[in-house]
Design a protein around this motif. Structure first.
Motif, PDB file in Angstrom:
ATOM      1  N   THR A   1     -10.285 -25.307   1.243  1.00 14.37           N
ATOM      2  CA  THR A   1      -9.906 -23.895   1.187  1.00 14.37           C
ATOM      3  C   THR A   1     -10.600 -23.189   0.027  1.00 14.37           C
ATOM      4  O   THR A   1     -10.972 -22.026   0.121  1.00 14.37           O
ATOM      5  N   ALA A   2     -10.771 -23.915  -1.056  1.00 15.22           N
ATOM      6  CA  ALA A   2     -11.433 -23.315  -2.214  1.00 15.22           C
ATOM      7  C   ALA A   2     -12.942 -23.272  -2.032  1.00 15.22           C
ATOM      8  O   ALA A   2     -13.630 -22.558  -2.756  1.00 15.22           O
ATOM      9  N   ALA A   3     -13.472 -24.031  -1.063  1.00 21.71           N
ATOM     10  CA  ALA A   3     -14.919 -24.097  -0.872  1.00 21.71           C
ATOM     11  C   ALA A   3     -15.405 -22.889  -0.079  1.00 21.71           C
ATOM     12  O   ALA A   3     -14.643 -21.984   0.232  1.00 21.71           O
ATOM     13  N   SER A   4     -16.695 -22.912   0.244  1.00 26.62           N
ATOM     14  CA  SER A   4     -17.322 -21.668   0.685  1.00 26.62           C
ATOM     15  C   SER A   4     -16.822 -21.149   2.024  1.00 26.62           C
ATOM     16  O   SER A   4     -16.861 -19.960   2.277  1.00 26.62           O
ATOM     17  N   ARG A   5     -16.325 -22.011   2.896  1.00 27.95           N
ATOM     18  CA  ARG A   5     -15.998 -21.493   4.211  1.00 27.95           C
ATOM     19  C   ARG A   5     -14.760 -20.605   4.193  1.00 27.95           C
ATOM     20  O   ARG A   5     -14.682 -19.626   4.914  1.00 27.95           O
ATOM     21  N   TYR A   6     -13.774 -20.961   3.396  1.00 30.43           N
ATOM     22  CA  TYR A   6     -12.536 -20.183   3.398  1.00 30.43           C
ATOM     23  C   TYR A   6     -12.393 -19.355   2.125  1.00 30.43           C
ATOM     24  O   TYR A   6     -11.712 -18.354   2.118  1.00 30.43           O
ATOM     25  N   ASP A   7     -13.000 -19.825   1.056  1.00 30.14           N
ATOM     26  CA  ASP A   7     -13.197 -19.031  -0.141  1.00 30.14           C
ATOM     27  C   ASP A   7     -11.918 -18.406  -0.703  1.00 30.14           C
ATOM     28  O   ASP A   7     -11.627 -17.227  -0.497  1.00 30.14           O
ATOM     29  N   LEU A   8     -11.208 -19.212  -1.440  1.00 30.38           N
ATOM     30  CA  LEU A   8      -9.970 -18.774  -2.070  1.00 30.38           C
ATOM     31  C   LEU A   8     -10.199 -17.621  -3.044  1.00 30.38           C
ATOM     32  O   LEU A   8      -9.279 -16.868  -3.360  1.00 30.38           O
TER      33      LEU A   8
END
Lengths: 581, 203, 218
Positions: free
Chosen positions: C58-65
């Motif tokens: 979630t924190a990575a680029s696809r979902y970008d927290l």
């Protein structure tokens, strides 16, 4: 290499006084008398070439009033295992420890002591490993019941006959706890487990002259809540200045009782549980478990299912290594950029998993005798594009991005060295073993599934340091792509059967034992299952590569600086779900 | 040790940085459109990878599974024909034992009938494995796509039959292929049964 | 479901004269305070099990927290606002989780991510598993799923934002600040339960003794 058959008859003749073949139906190997175990083990290692002890575990045969310790030893040059067992009475289970011959048995024997209460005489450090000192009982014993006990096996009757309830409503404390009779918390003296731990680590390295000089060593505690321990792992290191002189890994903070629950589950129920072992490589865990059970059932999956399994397992390897490399760089201080690039590719592969199995991470994809459903066509197109075009490009990019980076080189070269002799003795597996110059890969050494059909090289590197453990993962991803390309080329047409027989939820598993092992991305993942012919396994043991690789952590760390500890741990690539189970 | 390796690495990040803008110029409809989301989930994607949930949604594959739900067919008079027959296979196969079923009783005779009176799925236990849906012989329990079910109170996590029931049209909407396939299977079965019955009668 | 943004600040509940629209913001201090808090919730970098992987995703680029002002994952509890309990809470970890919670500054929030953290999940029956982190610390949002997909986690975080938005100054500081740490004895023990435990174990002992006496007689 000696022929196994010759060696076997030779063994029987030579050790006729302590050795009897295991003649129970469905069982293999030998039963060794406890008093002769050490001599037998030494001869196995030094004279017969079984230098790699893969798995040690215990089984509680309650009806026979007997505890059994099962050993699986392999030749590092490849081939089938030699299985031998030691049987001891249940009320006083004492077995000589084989740690002096195979140091890799260290943690596994501690686990057997912790969960089954088998004492290993001569073990240097026989303490609980997954539970804490002072825990009441040895939970994997068949007559030990947990506080939330509902029934001997699943399915529980209550589910189809009554309304919903929560276990805790039945407990006097409203919690998942139980206490021994007569226990008084007010007079109870806490066993200061931490104190014992710290002292044992200091004791190991203290020299008499130091005591006189009062030159104290410092004990540093890392974790369990630490951003670089890959979960809830804890290390206690003794430092001399900044140099590590002793290290004790502490685990069990994620001990989820996988094996106890697994012995209550029916055979098929265990498949989704295996997903949660090493939660990054669910497909590969599925593969290992179904392989073990299929061995017992004598089932052969159809061609297309075999190929689908290989495809999924190899994709999982890429997913895992991408993740491992990304987070190794995190540990090195390159915070998040390499990990982000790696996770991007992982996400695309997870999309394929989601289309085929329904879930990104917890795939639950394989069944006994095949796979649950065929990969949908759109996902197949995506897979082909990824394998033939995108992934090779991205792996090259990662390589270009990181491999020659001077900072990485200066932090990794020569750090955390593990020699080949150590690597074999400590039973390490997977990339850790191969980076130390031992070309041992289960896919080659004892091919399972259809791995004997593929043309690939066992990646191997020779320095055994963190840098080589990084490089070997890049190499392995490239080899995986090679396998994937061949699998895509050779797979039978869509529409071919993917499951032997009909889908069924109550499988008949004949009595016996089986050890199924696969080369998981983290190393040799083995499942030891014992069936009594009933609907659920009698014993279900997981030989977890991350757990056993940690045996080598101390050997890798001693002599390095404390700042490198984090990197060394990162290079082993552990997942706590599998370490603690 | 001349820093060439570092520069090489920095070039890679620079390329990524530029790519994110180049792609924005090159492609129209890159954001907030289905086409854009599709592109960003394809193997061709370069540049920005983010899917801006909740404005945009990742395209979930039909096979995606979350918490299960129960299917009912809408009757002609608006009544709900629950497909579930309370046979209990799902509760038996559930690895986490998260399904509780109480069979309905005939109000007149008091005998159990093949319908559920109560049906609970405890989502504090459910592991989304999909085995219940896989082995349901009546196509009555299906894995949902709805993941927006976070709650403030724990008792809300136990889904009762009212919370679980969804119409067959919803099922058809989220899983068209599976729906069609299962419907065809059922039809074939019914036909075979009718044929058998017909054959028996002619005898 | 709309993503929270600054628009609500412009709606104080009564009409702003047309000529002033767009040039003034009328709000209560409470609302302003909550708007700020809501959009800068810093999670603790703290992963337990499988769900932690989805949290990282979630924190990575696809979902970008980062789009929610939450990308600042703090390794120290002293600097974090929300603890995302991402995975199975084991008894062995329980004292540490309570300690971490105690160390967080007020106001603090807890999200139980996934089935395990909410209620023990598939591992609930296990002898080393706590049936939900709510047995130890108060929980604000429960997210079902095993594991919740990153989108589901984001939805849970938005639910938390909604909750924060509705709170008042006073309410924020009424949560119990200190929770006594459980102790690892023969099993997990809450210090507050000691009298109950003694009573229970004494009863058990008496029952055993009675049984033994009966056996001796018979």
């Amino acid at each position: 290499m000696a022929q196994p058959a010759v060696a076997a008859s030779d063994l029987e003749a030579r050790f006729s006084d302590i050795l009897t073949p295991d003649t129970r139906k469905g069982y293999e190997g030998y039963i060794v008398k406890p008093e002769g175990l050490l001599a037998f083990a030494k001869a196995l290692r030094d004279e017969y070439g079984y230098d790699y002890l893969s798995s040690v575990t215990g089984v509680d045969y309650l009806p026979n009033d007997m505890m059994e310790v099962v050993y699986h030893a392999y030749k590092i040059t490849g081939g089938p295992p030699l299985v031998f067992k030691v049987q001891v009475p249940r009320d006083n289970p004492v077995v000589p420890s084989v740690t002096s011959i195979w140091p890799g048995a260290d943690f596994q024997e501690r686990e057997a002591w912790d969960l089954l209460g088998i004492r290993f005489e001569g073990h240097p450090n026989l303490r609980r490993i997954l539970l804490w000192e002072g825990f009441w009982g040895h939970p994997l014993r068949k007559d030990w019941r947990e506080p939330y006990y509902e029934g001997e096996h699943k399915p529980f009757k209550q589910r189809t006959s009554g309304p919903h309830f929560w276990h805790e409503d039945h407990s006097p404390f409203g919690k998942n706890v139980d206490y021994p009779p007569g226990f008084d918390p007010y007079t109870w003296e806490p066993e200061t487990a931490d104190q014992i731990l710290y002292e044992s680590v200091v004791q190991r390295t203290r020299k008499p002259e130091q005591e006189e000089l009062h030159s104290e060593q410092v004990v540093v505690n890392l974790g369990p809540q630490h951003p670089s321990t890959h979960g809830v792992f804890r290390m206690i290191a003794t430092l001399d200045g900044e140099t590590v002189v002793a290290l004790e890994p502490v685990m069990g903070y994620l001990h989820r009782n996988h094996e106890k629950i697994g012995e209550r589950n029916t055979w098929i129920m265990n498949i989704p549980y295996t997903d949660r072992l090493d939660y990054i490589t669910a497909m590969s865990n599925n593969f290992g478990y179904v392989l073990a059970v299929e061995k017992l059932m004598g089932l052969e999956p159809p061609e297309r299912a075999q190929y689908l399994r290989v495809i999924m397992a190899e994709l999982t390897r890429i997913v895992n290594h991408m993740w491992a490399i990304g987070f190794l760089l995190n540990d090195l201080g390159a915070f998040f950029t390499p990990a982000l690039y790696a996770i991007e590719e992982r996400e695309l592969i997870l999309d394929i998993f989601e289309a085929a199995s329904g879930s990104r991470m917890m795939n639950n994809y394989m069944r006994f005798g095949g796979v649950v459903r065929d990969i949908p066509e759109d996902a197949w197109d995506m897979l082909v594009k990824l394998v033939t075009d995108r992934l090779p490009r991205k792996i090259d990019e990662l390589d270009r991005f990181l491999t020659h980076n001077e900072i990485i080189k200066s932090r990794c070269l020569g750090v955390g060295v593990l020699t080949p002799e150590q690597a074999i003795a400590l039973s390490t597996a997977g990339p850790v073993l191969r980076a130390s110059g031992v070309p041992y890969d289960v896919r080659r050494a004892e091919p399972y599934g259809i791995y004997d059909r593929f043309d690939f090289e066992v990646a191997v590197r020779y320095h055994g340091d963190v840098y080589d453990r990084y490089l070997i993962r890049i190499d392995e991803m490239r080899q995986s792509l090679r396998i994937l390309e061949q699998a895509i080329r050779d797979i039978p047409e869509r529409g071919a059967p993917i499951l032997a027989g009909k889908p069924q939820y109550q499988v008949r598993v004949p009595a016996g034992e089986a050890y199924g092992r696969v080369e998981g991305p983290k190393g040799e993942l083995g499942f030891y299952v014992v069936s009594t012919g009933k609907a659920n396994p009698w014993r279900y043991h997981v030989r977890a590569p991350s757990f056993i690789n940690l045996t080598a952590l101390e050997a890798m760390s001693i002599g390095n600086k404390v700042a490198d500890l984090v990197v060394i741990l990162g290079s082993i690539d552990i997942v706590l779900g599998e370490v603690d189970r | 040790m001349d820093g060439r390796g570092i520069l090489q690495g920095l070039a890679v990040t620079l390329k990524h940085f530029i790519a994110s803008y180049v792609d924005d110029f090159k492609r129209k409809n890159r954001y907030f459109s289905e086409e854009g989301v599709k592109y960003r989930s394809s193997p061709e994607v370069e540049g920005i990878f983010t899917i801006q949930y909740p404005e945009e949604r990742r395209i979930l594959h039909e096979n995606f599974r979350y918490i299960p739900f129960l299917v009912y067919d809408e009757g002609e008079e608006g009544q709900r024909d629950i497909r579930c027959t309370a046979c209990g296979i799902c509760a038996k196969v559930c690895p986490a034992q998260t399904i509780w079923i109480v069979r309905a009783k005939d109000p007149n005779t008091g005998r159990p009938v093949s319908k559920p009176a109560e049906f609970y799925i405890d989502t504090t236990l459910c592991m989304n494995c999909g085995l219940c849906a896989e082995f349901c012989p009546f196509d009555a329990i299906i894995m949902d796509h709805d993941f927006e079910i976070a709650v403030y109170d724990k008792p809300d996590m136990v889904f009762d039959i009212e919370r679980l029931l969804r119409p067959a049209s919803y099922y058809q909407q989220i899983r068209p292929t599976q729906y069609a396939q299962k419907a065809a299977e059922r039809e074939a079965k019914a036909k075979a049964k009718a044929a058998r019955r017909g054959a028996a009668r002619t005898k | 479901m709309k993503r929270p943004n600054g628009d609500e600040l412009q709606k104080p509940g009564y009409d702003i004269p047309d000529e002033l629209k767009g040039s003034v913001v009328v709000t209560t201090l409470n609302r302003l305070y909550n708007w700020g808090r809501r959009n800068s919730v810093w999670p603790m970098m703290f992963g337990l099990a499988c769900c932690a992987i989805e949290m990282i995703a979630t924190a990575a680029s696809r979902y970008d927290l980062a789009r929610f002002g939450m990308e600042v994952m703090r390794p120290s509890p002293r600097q974090s606002d929300v603890m995302i309990v991402s995975g199975t809470v084991t008894k062995r970890m329980a004292p540490l989780i309570v300690r971490l919670y105690n160390q967080m500054p007020m106001p603090k929030y807890v999200i139980a991510m996934g089935a395990c953290a909410s209620g023990g999940g598939p591992f609930k029956e296990g002898y080393n598993v706590v049936s939900g982190v709510d047995k130890l610390i108060p929980v604000d949002v429960y997210i079902p799923g095993c594991p919740p997909t990153p989108e589901a986690l984001l939805f849970g975080l938005m639910k938390l934002q909604q909750k924060i938005e509705k709170q008042s100054f006073r309410e924020v500081y009424t949560k119990p600040d200190y929770i006594p740490e459980p102790v690892l004895g023969p099993d997990l023990m809450d210090p507050r339960d000691y009298p109950k435990i003694r009573e229970y174990t004494q009863k058990k002992l008496e029952a055993l003794q009675q049984q033994a006496a009966q056996a001796a007689q018979g």
